[in-house]
Every structure is written in structure tokens, then in C-alpha cells.
Scaffold this motif. Structure first.
Motif, PDB file in Angstrom:
ATOM      1  N   PHE A 236       0.806  -1.214   0.000  1.00  0.00           N
ATOM      2  CA  PHE A 236       0.000   0.000   0.000  1.00  0.00           C
ATOM      3  C   PHE A 236       0.839   1.265   0.000  1.00  0.00           C
ATOM      4  N   ILE A 237       2.035   1.190   0.572  1.00  0.00           N
ATOM      5  CA  ILE A 237       2.919   2.354   0.659  1.00  0.00           C
ATOM      6  C   ILE A 237       4.280   1.940   0.108  1.00  0.00           C
ATOM      7  N   PRO A 238       4.516   2.114  -1.186  1.00  0.00           N
ATOM      8  CA  PRO A 238       5.785   1.673  -1.778  1.00  0.00           C
ATOM      9  C   PRO A 238       7.011   2.325  -1.141  1.00  0.00           C
ATOM     10  N   GLU A 239       6.858   3.531  -0.575  1.00  0.00           N
ATOM     11  CA  GLU A 239       7.995   4.216   0.054  1.00  0.00           C
ATOM     12  C   GLU A 239       8.407   3.574   1.374  1.00  0.00           C
ATOM     13  N   LEU A 240       7.566   2.725   1.918  1.00  0.00           N
ATOM     14  CA  LEU A 240       7.861   2.107   3.204  1.00  0.00           C
ATOM     15  C   LEU A 240       9.133   1.276   3.114  1.00  0.00           C
ATOM     16  N   ARG A 241       9.980   1.388   4.121  1.00  0.00           N
ATOM     17  CA  ARG A 241      11.202   0.598   4.214  1.00  0.00           C
ATOM     18  C   ARG A 241      11.146  -0.260   5.471  1.00  0.00           C
ATOM     19  N   MET A 242      11.841  -1.380   5.422  1.00  0.00           N
ATOM     20  CA  MET A 242      11.755  -2.295   6.553  1.00  0.00           C
ATOM     21  C   MET A 242      12.212  -1.625   7.851  1.00  0.00           C
ATOM     22  N   ALA A 243      13.176  -0.725   7.750  1.00  0.00           N
ATOM     23  CA  ALA A 243      13.664  -0.040   8.945  1.00  0.00           C
ATOM     24  C   ALA A 243      12.628   0.903   9.533  1.00  0.00           C
ATOM     25  N   ASP A 244      11.565   1.220   8.752  1.00  0.00           N
ATOM     26  CA  ASP A 244      10.516   2.097   9.267  1.00  0.00           C
ATOM     27  C   ASP A 244       9.638   1.411  10.299  1.00  0.00           C
ATOM     28  N   LEU A 245       9.652   0.079  10.315  1.00  0.00           N
ATOM     29  CA  LEU A 245       8.817  -0.674  11.252  1.00  0.00           C
ATOM     30  C   LEU A 245       9.611  -1.015  12.507  1.00  0.00           C
ATOM     31  N   ARG A 246       9.037  -0.704  13.644  1.00  0.00           N
ATOM     32  CA  ARG A 246       9.680  -1.109  14.898  1.00  0.00           C
ATOM     33  C   ARG A 246       8.758  -2.048  15.655  1.00  0.00           C
ATOM     34  N   ARG A 247       9.362  -3.040  16.248  1.00  0.00           N
ATOM     35  CA  ARG A 247       8.602  -4.027  17.016  1.00  0.00           C
ATOM     36  C   ARG A 247       8.039  -3.382  18.267  1.00  0.00           C
ATOM     37  N   THR A 248       6.811  -3.713  18.587  1.00  0.00           N
ATOM     38  CA  THR A 248       6.212  -3.280  19.842  1.00  0.00           C
ATOM     39  C   THR A 248       5.764  -4.520  20.611  1.00  0.00           C
ATOM     40  N   SER A 249       5.449  -4.310  21.855  1.00  0.00           N
ATOM     41  CA  SER A 249       4.922  -5.423  22.665  1.00  0.00           C
ATOM     42  C   SER A 249       3.417  -5.552  22.498  1.00  0.00           C
ATOM     43  N   ALA A 250       2.834  -4.666  21.689  1.00  0.00           N
ATOM     44  CA  ALA A 250       1.379  -4.651  21.544  1.00  0.00           C
ATOM     45  C   ALA A 250       0.891  -5.882  20.789  1.00  0.00           C
ATOM     46  N   ALA A 251      -0.110  -6.507  21.319  1.00  0.00           N
ATOM     47  CA  ALA A 251      -0.781  -7.629  20.664  1.00  0.00           C
ATOM     48  C   ALA A 251      -2.146  -7.775  21.311  1.00  0.00           C
ATOM     49  N   GLY A 252      -3.064  -8.290  20.561  1.00  0.00           N
ATOM     50  CA  GLY A 252      -4.389  -8.577  21.092  1.00  0.00           C
ATOM     51  C   GLY A 252      -4.780  -9.994  20.748  1.00  0.00           C
ATOM     52  N   VAL A 253      -5.708 -10.555  21.489  1.00  0.00           N
ATOM     53  CA  VAL A 253      -6.226 -11.887  21.179  1.00  0.00           C
ATOM     54  C   VAL A 253      -7.726 -11.755  20.947  1.00  0.00           C
ATOM     55  N   ARG A 254      -8.152 -12.136  19.761  1.00  0.00           N
ATOM     56  CA  ARG A 254      -9.553 -12.043  19.367  1.00  0.00           C
ATOM     57  C   ARG A 254     -10.279 -13.321  19.759  1.00  0.00           C
ATOM     58  N   ALA A 255     -11.404 -13.178  20.408  1.00  0.00           N
ATOM     59  CA  ALA A 255     -12.240 -14.322  20.783  1.00  0.00           C
ATOM     60  C   ALA A 255     -13.152 -14.660  19.611  1.00  0.00           C
ATOM     61  N   GLN A 256     -12.666 -15.503  18.721  1.00  0.00           N
ATOM     62  CA  GLN A 256     -13.422 -15.861  17.522  1.00  0.00           C
ATOM     63  C   GLN A 256     -14.189 -17.162  17.761  1.00  0.00           C
ATOM     64  N   ALA A 257     -15.490 -17.097  17.625  1.00  0.00           N
ATOM     65  CA  ALA A 257     -16.311 -18.296  17.822  1.00  0.00           C
ATOM     66  C   ALA A 257     -16.316 -19.140  16.555  1.00  0.00           C
ATOM     67  N   TRP A 258     -16.270 -20.465  16.741  1.00  0.00           N
ATOM     68  CA  TRP A 258     -16.329 -21.368  15.591  1.00  0.00           C
ATOM     69  C   TRP A 258     -17.194 -22.568  15.924  1.00  0.00           C
ATOM     70  N   GLY A 259     -17.839 -23.098  14.893  1.00  0.00           N
ATOM     71  CA  GLY A 259     -18.780 -24.184  15.088  1.00  0.00           C
ATOM     72  C   GLY A 259     -18.165 -25.553  14.896  1.00  0.00           C
ATOM     73  N   ARG A 260     -18.998 -26.565  15.083  1.00  0.00           N
ATOM     74  CA  ARG A 260     -18.526 -27.948  14.973  1.00  0.00           C
ATOM     75  C   ARG A 260     -18.067 -28.313  13.569  1.00  0.00           C
ATOM     76  N   GLY A 261     -18.609 -27.620  12.564  1.00  0.00           N
ATOM     77  CA  GLY A 261     -18.214 -27.918  11.192  1.00  0.00           C
ATOM     78  C   GLY A 261     -16.996 -27.143  10.729  1.00  0.00           C
ATOM     79  N   GLY A 262     -16.377 -26.370  11.616  1.00  0.00           N
ATOM     80  CA  GLY A 262     -15.199 -25.592  11.264  1.00  0.00           C
ATOM     81  C   GLY A 262     -15.516 -24.184  10.814  1.00  0.00           C
ATOM     82  N   GLU A 263     -16.802 -23.815  10.788  1.00  0.00           N
ATOM     83  CA  GLU A 263     -17.176 -22.488  10.316  1.00  0.00           C
ATOM     84  C   GLU A 263     -16.865 -21.430  11.380  1.00  0.00           C
ATOM     85  N   LEU A 264     -16.335 -20.300  10.927  1.00  0.00           N
ATOM     86  CA  LEU A 264     -16.069 -19.165  11.798  1.00  0.00           C
ATOM     87  C   LEU A 264     -17.309 -18.277  11.818  1.00  0.00           C
TER      88      LEU A 264
END
Length: 396
Positions: free
Chosen positions: A329-357
Motif C-alpha cells: 500500500f505504501i511503496p515508500e515504506l522501508r523495513m527499517a521504518d517498522l519497529r517491534r512493539t509489545s502490543a498484541a491482542g487476542v480475538r475471541a473468535q467463535a467457531w462451530g462444529r463444522g469448522g465455520e467461523l
């Protein structure tokens, strides 16, 4: 009879419901297992107030998101909390994504997204996001960002001011209905309520089993990991830049978001977490992992989507893979522009017996216990509207 309404879970949905009940004079008690509110999904998301671009028209998600976005805006104004309309640009990078973008435009229009703009001109895209490359886009100028943890705390202050109780460090370990009461046990106490509403997020299926509810849907935890743009490169993004999502999955893909405090984060991805509250690869639970593998839907899901899973996991483990998804999406982006953070989330995604989300919000009723079984994004946006819906249809 028992005493008032008990609410299991101190995320934004549970506290919004407690507030709505307390404001009308009901006796209400929130039981939260952590020592603070908004400790999980509410406090680990992108902070976006969704406008309703993606959801199937007529679904609960679409209806309650449309109601909830205005309620959140008004609540922030009332409490003098930050609310920034930075706008969202959903970008088709190449011609192959135009059809899916057409569907996003159709849904957004049906859902009444205000001032929606379809853009098929690169120059106009550049006016909104100068560093973005794409052939077409949909722009939602009023999509906003907030601090959901602060909103939850402000709601909690209203609950307490109205005489409601919020008990932290009270993990629910058992529940039973007997003699017109719902008995809820925690490690510290036992309570008897007239009725109970379970808004337990990542633990919602565990709590549902206490009252004999169907084991389906089960919660499959997906971790979303974030990177951040280095401050000196934050100017690459003015608002929000989103991909055209894959309609097969209830995830939006790696995107850029300028947050309410002006940081720019990149993500999240979506990888299976090794624990319900596993915020990194180092956090794992043998019981949670084994429980997911034993679920009847595990192998149908794996057979159908293993390529997507492998791609997401490789992006989690290898920075260059994650970076390439963002650089589309941003061709000018360089790998050095990204810095690791400790941020993360866990999504509570429900799924059924047939594997459907499950894609929509899901609510079950077992006697005097109401169970919110699936409430992922846009649940935070919709929280005040979800509370109104529960009161109208389950607690009147």
C-alpha cells in the motif's frame, strides 16, 4: 429471589451493559476476573470506531454498529474523552481487487455509512493519503479512533455513581440456577442473582458450560500482532489505510492506523494463539491448545484454510513477510521504518462444529442466564448499542 443482575466480564460490553442497567435504577454487579477493567480484547485493539463498511446488511453487526458509533461519539463528548475522525481509506491495490471493493461499497451504502466516497482516480487517492498506491478506493471520512480502555473506566464511574458494584479479581468458577436464583461462585465469594449476563469474551464458552449451554460455538483465540512506524516516518500515514478484506475470513488484514494519541501502528495479523490469553508465542496453554485440536471443527478448518494459516504464521515469525504485506500500500515504506512493539491482542473468535467461523454477534439464553457467545469487532464500537439490544430483547 436473587439480588438484581450479575454481569460476568469487565470488558467494554459488560461495563456498558452494567451502566445502562444502573442508569435506569437496577441493582447490578460486575464480576471481573482480572484486577483491572478492559484487560483483554477491549484494551488490546486498534481503537477504531468502525463506521460499518464490512458487515452484511441486516446483520446484528451492521445494525448495532450503526447505532453504536454515534453513541460512542456522544459519550466521548459528554465525558471529554478523545475522539478523532481521522478517516479510513480501503484500497484496491490492483484490478483483481475491484470486485471485492464493489461489495464493500455496496455494504457500506446499505449500512448508511455517512459521506462515503468511491474513488477511481489515483490523484484523488493521493489527496487523502499522499503515499498510498492503488487503482481504486472507498473513503469513510468519519471513521474515528478512541481510547476504549478510558471509555470503559468512564462507564464504570457511572456504574459506581448509580450504586452498582464492580468486583475485580473475582473469577467465576461455577454457576447454577436453582429455586428462582442464579448462584455464581468465585474464588472469593458466592452471589445469588435474579439473572446473569455473561460477557466473558475469551472465556465465554467456558462460562457457558457452567450452565449446561451447548458446547458450540467454541472460542478459537486468534492473536493479532502489531508493529509501529518510527516517529520520524509517521507522516507516511494521515489516517487509516486498510486492504480489501478476504470475504472468506472475519479478519480485515494488515492495515495502518493513526491512533488517538498520534502513534501509527501497523497490523494486526491473525495467527492462532496457543492460549486463550496468549499474547505472544511464549504464552501457551496445553489445555487450551489441546481443547482446540480436539474440537470437531478443527480439521475441517485446517483443511480449508491451511494456506492462509501458514502465510499468517510466517508473517508473524519473519519480519520481511509482514513488511511486504504492508509495503503493498505504501511503496515508500522501508523495513527499517517498522519497529517491534509489545502490543498484541487476542480475538475471541467463535467457531462451530463444522469448522465455520461465526461472522455475526451471537446470543444464547439458558433459563435466567443470557450468554453473549460471539462478540468480536465491532463489539467495542457497538458496546452501548449491544447493551440496549440485550435490555430490549433479553432483560426487559
Amino acid at each position: 429471589m436473587g439480588q438484581g443482575t450479575g454481569i460476568v466480564g469487565g470488558g467494554i460490553v459488560g461495563v456498558a451493559l452494567a451502566r445502562a442497567l444502573a442508569l435506569r435504577g437496577d441493582d447490578v454487579t460486575v464480576l471481573e476476573k482480572e484486577n483491572r477493567l478492559a484487560a483483554h480484547q477491549t484494551g488490546h485493539n486498534s481503537g477504531v470506531v468502525h463506521a460499518g463498511l464490512y458487515y452484511a446488511p441486516g446483520s446484528l453487526k451492521a445494525t448495532l454498529c450503526a447505532e453504536g458509533r454515534g453513541q460512542i461519539r456522544d459519550f466521548c463528548a459528554e465525558k471529554r474523552l478523545p475522539y478523532r475522525e481521522v478517516g479510513k481509506l480501503v484500497v484496491a491495490v490492483d484490478e483483481s481487487e475491484r470486485g471485492a471493493l464493489d461489495e464493500i461499497e455496496r455494504r457500506a451504502t446499505s449500512n448508511g455509512v455517512p459521506d462515503l466516497e468511491r474513488i477511481d482516480d489515483a490523484a484523488r487517492i493521493a489527496e487523502i493519503e499522499p503515499h498510498v498506491q492503488g487503482v481504486s478506493a472507498v473513503h469513510s471520512p468519519h471513521t474515528a479512533v478512541v481510547d476504549y480502555a478510558s471509555i470503559t473506566e468512564a462507564m464504570a464511574q457511572d456504574v459506581r455513581a448509580c450504586g452498582g458494584r464492580i468486583l475485580l479479581g473475582h473469577e467465576v468458577t461455577a454457576m447454577r440456577e436453582q429455586g428462582g436464583k442464579v448462584y455464581v461462585r468465585t474464588a472469593a465469594s458466592e452471589h445469588a442473582f435474579e439473572r446473569v449476563v455473561v460477557c466473558a469474551g475469551l472465556q465465554s464458552d467456558v462460562v457457558a458450560r457452567f450452565v449446561g449451554a451447548d458446547a458450540s460455538p467454541r472460542i478459537l483465540p486468534f492473536r493479532g500482532e502489531y508493529w509501529a512506524l518510527r516517529p520520524q516516518r509517521a507522516g507516511l500515514v494521515r489516517g487509516m489505510i486498510y486492504p480489501v478484506p478476504d470475504p472468506r475470513f472475519p479478519f480485515l488484514g494488515v492495515h495502518f492506523t493513526r491512533g488517538v494519541y498520534d502513534d501509527v501502528h501497523v497490523g494486526p495479523n491473525a495467527v492462532p494463539a496457543l492460549a486463550r490469553e496468549g499474547y505472544s508465542w511464549l504464552h501457551w496453554s496445553a489445555a487450551d491448545t489441546w481443547g482446540s485440536l480436539r474440537w470437531p471443527g478443527a480439521w475441517p478448518l485446517a483443511r480449508q484454510h491451511w494456506r492462509m494459516g501458514a502465510d499468517e504464521i510466517s508473517g508473524s515469525l519473519l519480519k520481511p513477510r509482514y513488511f511486504r504485506k504492508a509495503q503493498r500500500f505504501i511503496p515508500e515504506l522501508r523495513m527499517a521504518d517498522l519497529r517491534r512493539t509489545s502490543a498484541a491482542g487476542v480475538r475471541a473468535q467463535a467457531w462451530g462444529r463444522g469448522g465455520e467461523l461465526l461472522d455475526d454477534f451471537a446470543i444464547d439464553q439458558v433459563g435466567s442466564v443470557t450468554l453473549l457467545r460471539n462478540a468480536p469487532s465491532p463489539a467495542a464500537t457497538s458496546s452501548l448499542a449491544i447493551a440496549d439490544h440485550l435490555i430490549r430483547h433479553h432483560l426487559s
